[in-house]
Design a protein around this motif. Structure first.
Motif, PDB file in Angstrom:
ATOM      1  N   ASP A  16     -14.146   0.085 -11.612  1.00 32.43           N
ATOM      2  CA  ASP A  16     -13.979  -0.151 -10.415  1.00 32.43           C
ATOM      3  C   ASP A  16     -12.460  -0.784 -10.333  1.00 32.43           C
ATOM      4  O   ASP A  16     -12.112  -1.573 -11.372  1.00 32.43           O
TER       5      ASP A  16
ATOM      6  N   ARG B  33     -10.485  -3.197  -8.731  1.00 31.89           N
ATOM      7  CA  ARG B  33     -10.998  -4.190  -7.647  1.00 31.89           C
ATOM      8  C   ARG B  33     -11.110  -5.320  -9.384  1.00 31.89           C
ATOM      9  O   ARG B  33     -10.655  -6.170  -8.718  1.00 31.89           O
TER      10      ARG B  33
ATOM     11  N   SER C 148      -6.428  -5.657 -13.591  1.00 29.31           N
ATOM     12  CA  SER C 148      -5.565  -6.918 -13.155  1.00 29.31           C
ATOM     13  C   SER C 148      -4.507  -6.494 -14.697  1.00 29.31           C
ATOM     14  O   SER C 148      -4.873  -5.375 -15.045  1.00 29.31           O
TER      15      SER C 148
ATOM     16  N   TYR D 159     -15.059   0.998  -0.536  1.00 25.50           N
ATOM     17  CA  TYR D 159     -15.355  -0.921  -1.324  1.00 25.50           C
ATOM     18  C   TYR D 159     -14.342  -1.861  -0.870  1.00 25.50           C
ATOM     19  O   TYR D 159     -13.277  -1.396  -0.412  1.00 25.50           O
ATOM     20  N   GLU D 160     -14.625  -3.222  -0.528  1.00 29.20           N
ATOM     21  CA  GLU D 160     -13.829  -3.593   0.392  1.00 29.20           C
ATOM     22  C   GLU D 160     -12.287  -3.978  -0.928  1.00 29.20           C
ATOM     23  O   GLU D 160     -13.023  -5.190  -1.771  1.00 29.20           O
ATOM     24  N   ARG D 161     -11.489  -4.546  -0.754  1.00 26.50           N
ATOM     25  CA  ARG D 161     -10.589  -4.901  -1.366  1.00 26.50           C
ATOM     26  C   ARG D 161      -9.633  -5.712  -0.323  1.00 26.50           C
ATOM     27  O   ARG D 161      -9.702  -6.202   0.448  1.00 26.50           O
ATOM     28  N   SER D 162      -8.189  -6.373  -1.508  1.00 27.58           N
ATOM     29  CA  SER D 162      -8.629  -7.595  -0.752  1.00 27.58           C
ATOM     30  C   SER D 162      -7.373  -7.372  -0.120  1.00 27.58           C
ATOM     31  O   SER D 162      -6.815  -8.655   0.269  1.00 27.58           O
TER      32      SER D 162
ATOM     33  N   TRP E 179     -11.567   1.244   0.945  1.00 26.92           N
ATOM     34  CA  TRP E 179     -11.480   2.068  -0.315  1.00 26.92           C
ATOM     35  C   TRP E 179     -12.390   3.290  -0.636  1.00 26.92           C
ATOM     36  O   TRP E 179     -13.844   2.530  -1.156  1.00 26.92           O
TER      37      TRP E 179
ATOM     38  N   GLU F 243      -2.953   4.126  -6.563  1.00 28.94           N
ATOM     39  CA  GLU F 243      -3.070   2.068  -7.572  1.00 28.94           C
ATOM     40  C   GLU F 243      -2.337   1.855  -8.407  1.00 28.94           C
ATOM     41  O   GLU F 243      -1.443   2.709  -8.176  1.00 28.94           O
TER      42      GLU F 243
ATOM     43  N   GLU G 143      -0.875  -1.424  -3.041  1.00 23.59           N
ATOM     44  CA  GLU G 143      -2.040  -2.343  -2.305  1.00 23.59           C
ATOM     45  C   GLU G 143      -0.564  -3.449  -3.184  1.00 23.59           C
ATOM     46  O   GLU G 143      -0.184  -2.927  -4.388  1.00 23.59           O
TER      47      GLU G 143
ATOM     48  N   GLU H 117      -1.961  -7.896  -1.459  1.00 28.99           N
ATOM     49  CA  GLU H 117      -3.114  -8.024  -1.381  1.00 28.99           C
ATOM     50  C   GLU H 117      -2.565  -7.964   0.728  1.00 28.99           C
ATOM     51  O   GLU H 117      -3.352  -8.243   0.891  1.00 28.99           O
TER      52      GLU H 117
END
Length: 463
Positions: free
Chosen positions: A147, A149, A152, A180-183, A188, A252, A405, A408
């Motif tokens: 994942d 998300r 970091s 999937y929801e991204r910020s 995505w 990414e 991205e 955000e």
């Protein structure tokens, strides 16, 4: 007497035939129809799997799969590019000529795969669904991945999540893509990667619509419709969805490399640097809203692109935001749109035919817009020195655009990012340079003549 015998014989034959037909019907209903997979029903009649065409098998498999999905109340929607293309208005007008299967106008494409998608927040991992699919005769392959998300600069690893499900029946495959929801308020999906022990013959992986790379999409509005007698959700704006699918590739951020870079060159955490990053983020979001409203695609360029690629952030000492736009996408109302959004035009250099460049200012952060020109094997943008009228050209290898991205926000970057950054900053791009001369420091800069003095008033406008 002879006439009576003929009538009796005829009546006897009719009765015997009727009894025999009733016996066949009773035997079929009691024994044959209860054997799974022995017969498949389609609108045209009863056909055994061996007698079905690829298109007919596709319809039957999709029908069975959708019945299973509806039973478990999973709101899948159709993403199959071949089927969605047939739903365009032009295809609808020509449907009678295009259709080969009289009872299957859209779903019978004859392809080996039919694609659907599911927003991952609507998926509750229910082993009952997968068990039911297997009981219906489907073979199931689940493909998982990390994942992003949860990744970091502080945490480089995330938990495994389902990315794709493949359901196979009668050699036809249903692909379910998890979104999937991204910020950045977009959806995505991950790339489909087979592990070493995976069955590579399970599906025709090369012809899948989704999974060759990660993808990013706007959240589609869905409608429920009926296709070939089956209830199916589809994107309301099919043309927009198909256009997105062609250019959905997502890159990414390189968190591991960025972390290594920041360990060598720690980020500036001063109040001024933090304030600049806040303002740069607001400016980038405003730029995206303005150009999206104009339907003008743009990408991160120069120092802003370098910051995303090198450290997954804005370079705090750059003091500006840089974007690129293909000159073919130029619109005369771009300046008015940005001034209406609250920005001030700082300068306008060049012309549409040659070396156009715009610069806007908001607070103390500058937005530089470089227009790129296509010249065969290369692409280039221009620069102008206001006091001398000298022209410069910055040469780049050809590139395509991918989604990424930053701060955000879903933004475009050159897919060939390393080549793009290396062209502009050389092989030492990974070493910060706080002193930068735009006329001589870039590796790809070339002198490009001088603007005629008589045209300066039009081609060199400083405000």
């Amino acid at each position: 007497m002879l006439r009576v015998n003929r009538t009796a014989v005829l009546a006897l034959l009719i009765v015997s035939s009727s009894v025999f037909l009733l016996f066949q019907l009773h035997y079929y209903r009691k024994y044959v129809s209860k054997q799974p997979g022995s017969h498949i029903f389609r609108p045209a009649g009863h056909l055994t799997p061996g007698h079905l065409t690829a298109s007919q098998v596709q319809w039957q498999v999709v029908k069975k799969f959708l019945a299973l999905v509806q039973h478990f109340k999973l709101p899948l929607f159709l993403t199959d590019t071949a089927v969605l293309a047939l739903l365009s208005q032009d295809a609808l007008r020509q449907r009678d000529r295009l259709v080969r299967e009289p009872h299957c106008s859209f779903l019978c494409t004859g392809r080996a795969v039919t694609s659907f998608a599911l927003q991952a927040n609507q998926w509750k991992y229910d082993p009952g669904f997968l068990l039911a699919a297997e009981q219906k005769g489907f073979e199931v392959m689940e493909l998982r991945g990390v994942d992003p998300r949860l990744a970091s600069l502080d945490t480089l690893s995330g938990e495994d999540i389902p990315l794709h499900f493949l359901f196979r029946l009668h050699n036809h495959v249903i692909q379910v893509v998890f979104l999937y929801e991204r910020s950045g308020n977009y959806l995505w999906h991950g790339a489909l990667r087979l592990k070493g022990d995976a069955d590579r013959s399970f599906a025709a992986f090369k012809v899948l619509d989704y999974g060759h790379y990660a993808g990013a999409y706007d959240r589609p509005q869905l409608i429920l419709t009926v296709l070939d007698g089956l209830d199916i959700r589809v994107p309301r704006n099919i043309s927009h969805f198909l256009a997105q699918q062609k250019h959905a590739r997502f890159l990414e951020c390189r968190y591991h490399d960025a972390r290594n870079f920041l360990q060598l060159y720690p980020d500036d955490l001063s109040a001024a640097a933090v304030d600049f990053r806040r303002k740069a983020k607001a400016l980038l979001h405003l730029t995206a809203r303005t150009l999206t409203h104009l339907d003008v695609p743009f990408w991160l360029s120069s120092g802003t692109c370098l910051g995303w690629f090198r450290q997954c952030s804005i370079i705090s000492y750059s003091r500006d935001v840089d974007i690129g736009i293909f000159i073919a996408d130029y619109r005369p109302d771009i300046i008015a749109a940005f001034t209406d959004a609250g920005l001030t035009l700082k300068h306008k250099f060049g012309k549409v035919e040659d070396s156009l460049e715009l610069s806007f200012l908001t607070e103390d952060v500058k937005l530089d817009i470089f227009f790129f020109y296509d010249n065969g094997d290369i692409m280039w943008n221009g620069g102008t020195q206001a006091k001398s009228g000298r022209k410069f050209k910055y040469i780049f290898p050809r590139f395509s655009l991918c989604w990424a991205e930053l701060l955000e926000l879903k933004v475009r970057v050159p897919c060939e990012t390393l080549d793009y950054v290396t062209a502009n900053y050389g092989t030492s791009w990974n070493i910060p340079l706080r002193v930068w001369d735009w006329k001589s420091s870039p590796s790809n800069v070339q002198a490009n003549g001088v603007w005629p003095v008589a045209e300066w008033a039009e081609l060199i406008q400083v405000y």
